[in-house]
Write a protein that holds these residues in place. Structure first.
Motif, PDB file in Angstrom:
ATOM      1  N   LEU A  94      -2.062 -55.897  -5.020  1.00 22.20           N
ATOM      2  CA  LEU A  94      -2.726 -55.476  -6.260  1.00 22.20           C
ATOM      3  C   LEU A  94      -4.139 -54.948  -5.985  1.00 22.20           C
ATOM      4  CD1 LEU A  94      -1.573 -58.272  -8.735  1.00 22.20           C
ATOM      5  CD2 LEU A  94      -0.940 -55.854  -8.780  1.00 22.20           C
ATOM      6  N   PHE A  95      -4.808 -55.473  -4.955  1.00 18.20           N
ATOM      7  CA  PHE A  95      -6.115 -54.936  -4.586  1.00 18.20           C
ATOM      8  C   PHE A  95      -5.990 -53.480  -4.148  1.00 18.20           C
ATOM      9  CE2 PHE A  95      -7.617 -59.275  -4.552  1.00 18.20           C
ATOM     10  CZ  PHE A  95      -8.973 -59.147  -4.843  1.00 18.20           C
ATOM     11  N   ILE A 147      -0.128 -41.154  -2.777  1.00 17.19           N
ATOM     12  CA  ILE A 147       0.913 -41.750  -1.927  1.00 17.19           C
ATOM     13  C   ILE A 147       0.716 -43.255  -1.824  1.00 17.19           C
ATOM     14  CG2 ILE A 147       1.773 -41.860   0.438  1.00 17.19           C
ATOM     15  CD1 ILE A 147       1.291 -38.877   0.669  1.00 17.19           C
ATOM     16  N   ILE A 148      -0.532 -43.699  -1.629  1.00 20.11           N
ATOM     17  CA  ILE A 148      -0.806 -45.135  -1.570  1.00 20.11           C
ATOM     18  C   ILE A 148      -0.405 -45.812  -2.870  1.00 20.11           C
ATOM     19  CG2 ILE A 148      -2.651 -46.859  -1.434  1.00 20.11           C
ATOM     20  CD1 ILE A 148      -4.088 -45.048   0.516  1.00 20.11           C
ATOM     21  N   LEU A 149      -0.749 -45.183  -3.991  1.00 20.40           N
ATOM     22  CA  LEU A 149      -0.398 -45.754  -5.294  1.00 20.40           C
ATOM     23  C   LEU A 149       1.109 -45.891  -5.448  1.00 20.40           C
ATOM     24  CD1 LEU A 149      -1.671 -46.646  -8.034  1.00 20.40           C
ATOM     25  CD2 LEU A 149      -1.262 -44.315  -8.832  1.00 20.40           C
ATOM     26  N   ILE A 204       5.461 -53.704  -4.841  1.00 20.01           N
ATOM     27  CA  ILE A 204       5.354 -54.778  -5.830  1.00 20.01           C
ATOM     28  C   ILE A 204       6.679 -54.960  -6.571  1.00 20.01           C
ATOM     29  CG2 ILE A 204       4.220 -55.468  -7.980  1.00 20.01           C
ATOM     30  CD1 ILE A 204       1.676 -54.175  -6.952  1.00 20.01           C
ATOM     31  N   CYS A 205       7.307 -53.856  -6.931  1.00 24.34           N
ATOM     32  CA  CYS A 205       8.598 -53.950  -7.627  1.00 24.34           C
ATOM     33  C   CYS A 205       9.660 -54.597  -6.742  1.00 24.34           C
ATOM     34  CB  CYS A 205       9.049 -52.558  -8.067  1.00 24.34           C
ATOM     35  SG  CYS A 205       8.024 -51.821  -9.359  1.00 24.34           S
ATOM     36  N   THR A 206       9.646 -54.262  -5.453  1.00 20.24           N
ATOM     37  CA  THR A 206      10.615 -54.854  -4.534  1.00 20.24           C
ATOM     38  C   THR A 206      10.412 -56.357  -4.398  1.00 20.24           C
ATOM     39  OG1 THR A 206      10.736 -52.780  -3.286  1.00 20.24           O
ATOM     40  CG2 THR A 206      11.537 -54.763  -2.191  1.00 20.24           C
ATOM     41  N   GLN A 207       9.148 -56.766  -4.237  1.00 20.43           N
ATOM     42  CA  GLN A 207       8.857 -58.188  -4.092  1.00 20.43           C
ATOM     43  C   GLN A 207       9.224 -58.961  -5.361  1.00 20.43           C
ATOM     44  OE1 GLN A 207       7.607 -59.820  -1.256  1.00 20.43           O
ATOM     45  NE2 GLN A 207       8.045 -57.858  -0.278  1.00 20.43           N
ATOM     46  N   ALA A 227      -5.911 -46.611  -7.800  1.00 20.57           N
ATOM     47  CA  ALA A 227      -6.034 -46.187  -9.196  1.00 20.57           C
ATOM     48  C   ALA A 227      -7.478 -45.876  -9.561  1.00 20.57           C
ATOM     49  CB  ALA A 227      -5.475 -47.276 -10.119  1.00 20.57           C
ATOM     50  N   VAL A 228      -8.406 -46.748  -9.171  1.00 15.38           N
ATOM     51  CA  VAL A 228      -9.820 -46.519  -9.472  1.00 15.38           C
ATOM     52  C   VAL A 228     -10.326 -45.278  -8.744  1.00 15.38           C
ATOM     53  CG1 VAL A 228     -12.142 -47.455  -9.162  1.00 15.38           C
ATOM     54  CG2 VAL A 228     -10.311 -48.921 -10.008  1.00 15.38           C
ATOM     55  N   GLY A 229      -9.868 -45.072  -7.520  1.00 11.95           N
ATOM     56  CA  GLY A 229     -10.271 -43.874  -6.790  1.00 11.95           C
ATOM     57  C   GLY A 229      -9.817 -42.601  -7.477  1.00 11.95           C
ATOM     58  N   LEU A 230      -8.600 -42.596  -7.996  1.00 11.78           N
ATOM     59  CA  LEU A 230      -8.097 -41.417  -8.701  1.00 11.78           C
ATOM     60  C   LEU A 230      -8.857 -41.170 -10.000  1.00 11.78           C
ATOM     61  CD1 LEU A 230      -4.258 -41.909  -8.131  1.00 11.78           C
ATOM     62  CD2 LEU A 230      -5.652 -40.019  -7.264  1.00 11.78           C
TER      63      LEU A 230
END
Length: 329
Positions: free
Chosen positions: A98-99, A58-60, A67-70, A105-108
């Protein structure tokens, strides 16, 4: 970070729900295993396979949407290679987002395969660095001056400062329940304060008395009594949010403790008090001769562990006897 609710209110709901999820899971983890408690950066869901990592997914997803909106508002800047002043903050927001993207991503990857084994605290520090960069963005890149907008963002900086500090303290003291639950409560406070900022921007009836809506929707107050009154109202709201989170956490702990475990915390208190009394008794007996202390410790050992061998018992008595002879001579 979404697009369903108005600006800032969506971020408030996201961080508030995330903080509530962490508070409930942290309380549940501590109640069930108080002696083996250890902080967690994220909490799995009791679902099969990859759905266990629903929080990270969900966080991802939310971060990618954000990011896409900005970036959609700054496509002209990207194509021309020149960042307009009005869009600099959007790029700043993307930077700390991005952090969070890297964190999820790294957690997954780390949880679902063996190619990225992480030492303890690495994923947590990545999450904390995202909040640290967000703090720097709020401090150096947002609305300088004595305005109401700057004032409410100052409170957000305070929240982020304590949040980042507690997250790094969790790495140093991973078994501290107090540090972990305080960090989770600050996540909720971050969400509620974002929601309050969203109300000021998007709800016309929330404009303080004597102020008017500004160019970006934020109330603009003339310097003087109107500005002081508007700031005082925000201090009152901030205090009420803090009080509500503290009371809500106590209630959640009481309910979970009552219905899940039926009060294990009382037994822990009894154990602590009993062990503390034994330590005090030893410290008060410092003037006792060393032979008496050795003999008493030996008797305590025998009473606690009845499986001591006769040979070991004989060697201990011989050591005491030799020490006694040395002192006599």
């Amino acid at each position: 970070m979404g697009s369903i609710l108005p600006s800032h209110m969506d971020q408030g709901v996201i961080f508030g729900v995330l903080g509530l999820w962490h508070v409930l899971n942290t309380l549940n983890l501590y109640i069930k295993t108080p002696r083996g408690f250890r902080y967690r950066t994220w909490f799995p869901v009791k679902l099969p396979w990859t759905l266990r990592f629903l929080e990270l997914w969900i966080i991802l997803l939310i971060i990618v949407m954000f990011i896409c909106t900005q970036m959609s508002h700054a496509r002209a800047d990207i194509s021309s290679g020149i960042i307009q002043a009005a869009h600099i903050q959007r790029f700043q927001h993307v930077t700390f987002a991005l952090f969070f993207l890297v964190y999820a991503a790294v957690g997954l990857v780390s949880e679902q395969c063996s190619m990225l084994p992480l030492p303890p605290g690495v994923l947590h520090s990545t999450f904390a660095l995202g909040f640290l960069l967000e703090l720097l963005v709020f401090h150096f890149g947002h609305h300088p001056g004595e305005t109401l907008e700057n004032f409410v963002h100052m409170f957000m900086q305070i929240i982020l400062l304590f949040l980042v500090s507690l997250m790094f303290l969790e790495i140093l003291w991973p078994r501290s329940f107090v540090i972990s639950i305080a960090r989770c409560m600050l996540l909720i406070l971050k969400g509620t304060w974002f929601f309050d900022i969203g109300i000021l921007i998007n709800v016309p009836s929330s404009i303080p008395l004597g102020c008017v809506s500004g160019a970006h929707g934020f109330p603009v107050c003339p310097v003087g009594e109107a500005l002081m009154r508007a700031k005082s109202l925000q201090v009152l709201v901030f205090g009420c949010q803090m009080l509500g989170i503290v009371i809500g956490t106590y209630l959640a702990y009481a309910l979970l403790n009552q219905f899940l475990i039926k009060g294990p915390y009382l037994q822990i208190l009894e154990d602590v008090e009993e062990s503390g009394s034994k330590v005090d008794a030893v410290e008060e007996d410092e003037a006792v001769p060393i032979i008496s202390v050795i003999a008493r410790s030996l008797s305590i050992r025998v009473s606690v562990n009845n499986t001591i061998s006769p040979k070991e018992l004989r060697l201990n008595h011989q050591a005491v006897f030799q020490m006694q002879e040395t002192i006599n001579h």
